[in-house]
Design a protein around this motif. Structure first.
Motif, PDB file in Angstrom:
ATOM      1  N   HIS A 160       0.824  -1.206   0.000  1.00  0.00           N
ATOM      2  CA  HIS A 160       0.000   0.000   0.000  1.00  0.00           C
ATOM      3  C   HIS A 160       0.858   1.257   0.000  1.00  0.00           C
ATOM      4  O   HIS A 160       0.465   2.284  -0.541  1.00  0.00           O
ATOM      5  CB  HIS A 160      -0.927   0.010   1.220  1.00  0.00           C
ATOM      6  CG  HIS A 160      -2.128  -0.863   1.054  1.00  0.00           C
ATOM      7  ND1 HIS A 160      -3.165  -0.528   0.229  1.00  0.00           N
ATOM      8  CD2 HIS A 160      -2.440  -2.070   1.587  1.00  0.00           C
ATOM      9  CE1 HIS A 160      -4.091  -1.480   0.263  1.00  0.00           C
ATOM     10  NE2 HIS A 160      -3.670  -2.425   1.076  1.00  0.00           N
ATOM     11  N   LEU A 172       1.464   2.982  -3.188  1.00  0.00           N
ATOM     12  CA  LEU A 172       0.443   3.874  -3.715  1.00  0.00           C
ATOM     13  C   LEU A 172       0.768   5.326  -3.406  1.00  0.00           C
ATOM     14  O   LEU A 172       0.381   6.229  -4.142  1.00  0.00           O
ATOM     15  CB  LEU A 172      -0.925   3.516  -3.117  1.00  0.00           C
ATOM     16  CG  LEU A 172      -1.442   2.110  -3.422  1.00  0.00           C
ATOM     17  CD1 LEU A 172      -2.751   1.879  -2.686  1.00  0.00           C
ATOM     18  CD2 LEU A 172      -1.625   1.904  -4.913  1.00  0.00           C
ATOM     19  N   TYR A 186      -8.791   3.529 -13.430  1.00  0.00           N
ATOM     20  CA  TYR A 186      -7.421   3.997 -13.239  1.00  0.00           C
ATOM     21  C   TYR A 186      -6.636   3.972 -14.547  1.00  0.00           C
ATOM     22  O   TYR A 186      -5.853   4.862 -14.846  1.00  0.00           O
ATOM     23  CB  TYR A 186      -6.726   3.113 -12.199  1.00  0.00           C
ATOM     24  CG  TYR A 186      -5.377   3.611 -11.753  1.00  0.00           C
ATOM     25  CD1 TYR A 186      -5.267   4.522 -10.708  1.00  0.00           C
ATOM     26  CD2 TYR A 186      -4.208   3.167 -12.365  1.00  0.00           C
ATOM     27  CE1 TYR A 186      -4.026   4.981 -10.290  1.00  0.00           C
ATOM     28  CE2 TYR A 186      -2.965   3.621 -11.958  1.00  0.00           C
ATOM     29  CZ  TYR A 186      -2.878   4.529 -10.919  1.00  0.00           C
ATOM     30  OH  TYR A 186      -1.648   4.985 -10.520  1.00  0.00           O
ATOM     31  N   GLN A 207      -7.894  -2.688 -13.360  1.00  0.00           N
ATOM     32  CA  GLN A 207      -8.000  -1.234 -13.203  1.00  0.00           C
ATOM     33  C   GLN A 207      -9.064  -0.647 -14.129  1.00  0.00           C
ATOM     34  O   GLN A 207      -9.725   0.319 -13.768  1.00  0.00           O
ATOM     35  CB  GLN A 207      -6.648  -0.572 -13.497  1.00  0.00           C
ATOM     36  CG  GLN A 207      -5.546  -0.993 -12.540  1.00  0.00           C
ATOM     37  CD  GLN A 207      -4.194  -0.407 -12.902  1.00  0.00           C
ATOM     38  OE1 GLN A 207      -3.998   0.096 -14.007  1.00  0.00           O
ATOM     39  NE2 GLN A 207      -3.255  -0.477 -11.976  1.00  0.00           N
ATOM     40  N   ASP A 266     -14.236   5.752 -10.623  1.00  0.00           N
ATOM     41  CA  ASP A 266     -13.951   6.607  -9.469  1.00  0.00           C
ATOM     42  C   ASP A 266     -14.528   7.985  -9.762  1.00  0.00           C
ATOM     43  O   ASP A 266     -14.341   8.524 -10.862  1.00  0.00           O
ATOM     44  CB  ASP A 266     -12.437   6.685  -9.261  1.00  0.00           C
ATOM     45  CG  ASP A 266     -12.038   7.706  -8.220  1.00  0.00           C
ATOM     46  OD1 ASP A 266     -11.878   7.321  -7.052  1.00  0.00           O
ATOM     47  OD2 ASP A 266     -11.877   8.892  -8.584  1.00  0.00           O
ATOM     48  N   ASP A 294     -13.273   9.578  -0.635  1.00  0.00           N
ATOM     49  CA  ASP A 294     -12.541   8.317  -0.735  1.00  0.00           C
ATOM     50  C   ASP A 294     -11.584   8.301  -1.922  1.00  0.00           C
ATOM     51  O   ASP A 294     -11.013   7.260  -2.250  1.00  0.00           O
ATOM     52  CB  ASP A 294     -13.528   7.150  -0.870  1.00  0.00           C
ATOM     53  CG  ASP A 294     -14.470   7.058   0.318  1.00  0.00           C
ATOM     54  OD1 ASP A 294     -13.998   7.231   1.456  1.00  0.00           O
ATOM     55  OD2 ASP A 294     -15.680   6.824   0.106  1.00  0.00           O
ATOM     56  N   HIS A 306      -8.584   8.307  -4.440  1.00  0.00           N
ATOM     57  CA  HIS A 306      -7.254   7.719  -4.341  1.00  0.00           C
ATOM     58  C   HIS A 306      -6.176   8.791  -4.268  1.00  0.00           C
ATOM     59  O   HIS A 306      -6.181   9.759  -5.025  1.00  0.00           O
ATOM     60  CB  HIS A 306      -7.037   6.825  -5.565  1.00  0.00           C
ATOM     61  CG  HIS A 306      -5.673   6.224  -5.677  1.00  0.00           C
ATOM     62  ND1 HIS A 306      -5.084   5.521  -4.650  1.00  0.00           N
ATOM     63  CD2 HIS A 306      -4.777   6.213  -6.699  1.00  0.00           C
ATOM     64  CE1 HIS A 306      -3.891   5.098  -5.042  1.00  0.00           C
ATOM     65  NE2 HIS A 306      -3.680   5.513  -6.277  1.00  0.00           N
ATOM     66  N   VAL A 307      -5.248   8.638  -3.349  1.00  0.00           N
ATOM     67  CA  VAL A 307      -4.029   9.430  -3.180  1.00  0.00           C
ATOM     68  C   VAL A 307      -4.283  10.837  -2.649  1.00  0.00           C
ATOM     69  O   VAL A 307      -3.722  11.233  -1.638  1.00  0.00           O
ATOM     70  CB  VAL A 307      -3.211   9.503  -4.494  1.00  0.00           C
ATOM     71  CG1 VAL A 307      -2.044  10.475  -4.343  1.00  0.00           C
ATOM     72  CG2 VAL A 307      -2.678   8.131  -4.854  1.00  0.00           C
ATOM     73  N   GLU A 321      -7.712   5.133   3.087  1.00  0.00           N
ATOM     74  CA  GLU A 321      -6.424   4.917   2.435  1.00  0.00           C
ATOM     75  C   GLU A 321      -5.289   5.529   3.245  1.00  0.00           C
ATOM     76  O   GLU A 321      -4.232   4.913   3.411  1.00  0.00           O
ATOM     77  CB  GLU A 321      -6.438   5.507   1.026  1.00  0.00           C
ATOM     78  CG  GLU A 321      -5.157   5.231   0.248  1.00  0.00           C
ATOM     79  CD  GLU A 321      -5.232   5.700  -1.191  1.00  0.00           C
ATOM     80  OE1 GLU A 321      -5.789   4.945  -2.016  1.00  0.00           O
ATOM     81  OE2 GLU A 321      -4.754   6.806  -1.483  1.00  0.00           O
TER      82      GLU A 321
END
Length: 535
Positions: free
Chosen positions: A6, A9, A347, A353, A358, A396, A398-399, A448
């Motif tokens: 993780h 990421l 993604y 992916q 998202d 939520d 990502h990153v 995350e």
């Protein structure tokens, strides 16, 4: 190995704005380290929940639902009211928290700030096994609070935030980026510059005209430069070129500046940006973090980069600079392929992916299509529908949830009407709780960030979060016409005042019951989604 996997990421955000050098053994070394102490990264602040304008941080407790105070801002309402480290806030305004103490406290704060004279808020607090009440005094915005995100309340927050950003601009025109080399500074500087432009400043007019001009000059001089991290990792090397991010952020900022008040060298640099972006396009029609082939983690394209570089190309195109349509068509086809046949953008097109829709990536693609003037594309409306249906999932992202918030705001503002209203219905408490007592903004913990032991939004520094929310709050002014896809290349009249001016006061409306309001909102959300899904 779970933490190490993780932790990889986190590179997307660190690399996004240029991380420091790493040992090739860093992923192995990450195992067993305390959260926030990954090699090559600055030590993270504790990833705790913000207490909004009360001033403090807290952890989320479940039994009973509450917020346990871990720190307080000196001189802020919480400390002044007697709140202490270790206290657990279990309710507000006479109501015990039930499901989500964080957002429920945000709602109580908003109700207190809407008071006409004295914005007093009573907090139920557990301390030493006993429950008591503490009263904190917030800023009373009165009826202006109901006009938010417009009106005088918005004006005051934005004015304070812009003044704070201006004080932190460095002598060379840039803003510090905590995970960066020069490419990161380009991204951060472009973002902060866009915050000033979104609120009515240009390089020639407005309270912060000098700040915009200096920012543009820095970006012109440095866009496309890597700094000292082109080959990260020492032994074994690896491609860590991240300059496509700077081309995207910097290109959009320079295009918007050039539209409103040209700065010497900007147009010539934008032609170079166009050529470099198209040169860096991969065979698939997508973009990697930068040129040079697969990176050290072995992957190439990631869709979200397409959103930024295409938005920049849209801005450049709107200035009358030709952009190859066949290349744009190929890039838009790549984004649609990332959806895997669905309305949500994944993604990448890789197995595992593709199709993993998202909301932030999808909204960013909506903004990119709009900037390019391609709202007629068959994939546009399905993406809008997906965005509208998933607004509660923005946090939520990502990153960097901050990037996802801005992308969603751009998409919703572009569509306007009920979808724009839905954005604020779902995000107002988030905005309230991320606001600091001085009207700057901070980061939010996520699942995350808990897994990684790092919060990238927090580590990028306060200017990162503050600039994002200032842009979001300034979108109603429609100064970012290129990013919103609302410009035909004409130069709109700049706002000579700079800071946001108040909107007209809304007409008083008959009060509705909570049940009537919720039923009406649900009906509107369904209709907005149905309309958006129609081709």
């Amino acid at each position: 190995m779970i933490r190490a996997r993780h932790a990889l990421l986190a590179l997307s955000a660190a690399a996004l704005l240029g991380a420091a050098s790493y040992s090739p053994q860093w992923a192995v070394e990450a195992q067993g380290r305390p959260p926030g102490q990954l090699p090559g990264f600055p030590k993270s602040e504790p990833d705790h929940y913000n207490l909004g304008p009360i001033g403090g941080k807290a952890t989320l407790e479940s039994r009973p639902p509450g917020l346990k105070v871990t720190s307080l801002v000196a001189g802020a309402p919480g400390e002044k009211g007697g709140l202490a480290q270790g206290d657990c806030i279990t309710g507000a305004a006479g109501k015990a928290f039930k499901v989500d103490p964080y957002l429920e406290l945000g709602l109580a704060i908003e109700e207190a700030e809407a008071q006409a004279k004295s914005a007093k808020l009573k907090l139920s607090v557990e301390r030493g096994g006993k429950t008591s009440e503490i009263e904190v005094t917030l800023t009373a915005f009165g009826k202006e609070a109901k006009a938010f995100p417009g009106g005088k309340m918005r004006d005051r927050i934005v004015d304070d935030a812009l003044a704070w950003l201006a004080r932190r601009q460095q002598g060379d025109g840039s803003w510090e980026c905590h995970l960066s080399a020069v490419n990161g500074q380009v991204c951060m500087t472009a973002l902060c510059g866009l915050a000033f432009v979104a609120c009515g400043n240009t390089a020639e007019k407005g309270t912060y005209a000098a700040n915009v001009k200096k920012a543009a000059q820095f970006v012109i001089a440095n866009i496309g430069q890597e700094g000292g991290f082109g080959a990260m990792g020492g032994g074994g090397g690896g491609n860590w070129n991240q300059t496509n991010w700077g081309l995207g952020y910097g290109g959009m900022f320079l295009a918007q500046v050039e539209l409103l008040s040209p700065v010497k060298g900007a147009r010539e640099k934008l032609i170079w940006v166009r050529d470099t972006i198209l040169k860096n396009m991969e065979d698939s029609g997508g973009w990697a973090h930068g040129p040079g082939g697969p990176n050290a983690l072995g992957y190439l394209e990631l869709e979200i980069v397409s959103n930024y570089v295409l938005s920049a190309l849209g801005g450049i195109q709107a200035l009358g600079i030709d952009v190859d349509k066949s290349r744009i068509d190929k890039a838009l086809a790549y984004i649609q392929k990332c959806g895997g046949g669905g309305p949500g953008v994944g993604y990448s097109t890789k197995p595992g992916q593709v199709g993993m829709g998202d909301v932030g990536r999808t909204a960013g693609a909506v903004a990119a299509f709009a900037a390019l003037g391609r709202t007629d594309h068959p994939y546009y409306k399905p993406m809008v529908g997906f965005t509208a249906a998933n607004l509660r999932k923005i946090k939520d992202g990502h990153v960097s949830p901050m990037m996802h918030w801005l992308a969603a705001a751009l998409a919703c503002r572009r569509e306007g009407g009920k979808i724009w209203e839905a954005f604020w219905e779902t995000q107002r408490q988030e905005c309230t709780m991320l606001r600091m007592p001085d009207n700057t903004f901070t980061a939010r913990p996520t699942d995350e960030s808990a897994t990684l032991g790092k919060n990238n939004d927090r580590d990028l520094g306060p200017a990162w979060c503050t600039a994002h929310w200032v842009i979001i709050l300034g979108l109603e002014r429609d100064h970012l016409t290129l990013w919103l896809g609302k410009s035909k290349g004409a130069r709109p009249k700049p706002d000579s005042k700079g800071p946001v001016t108040s909107d007209k006061k809304p007409e008083p409306k008959k009060e509705k019951t909570p049940e009537e309001i919720e039923a009406e909102r649900e009906k509107e959300r369904k209709k907005a989604l149905e309309d958006a899904m129609k081709d």
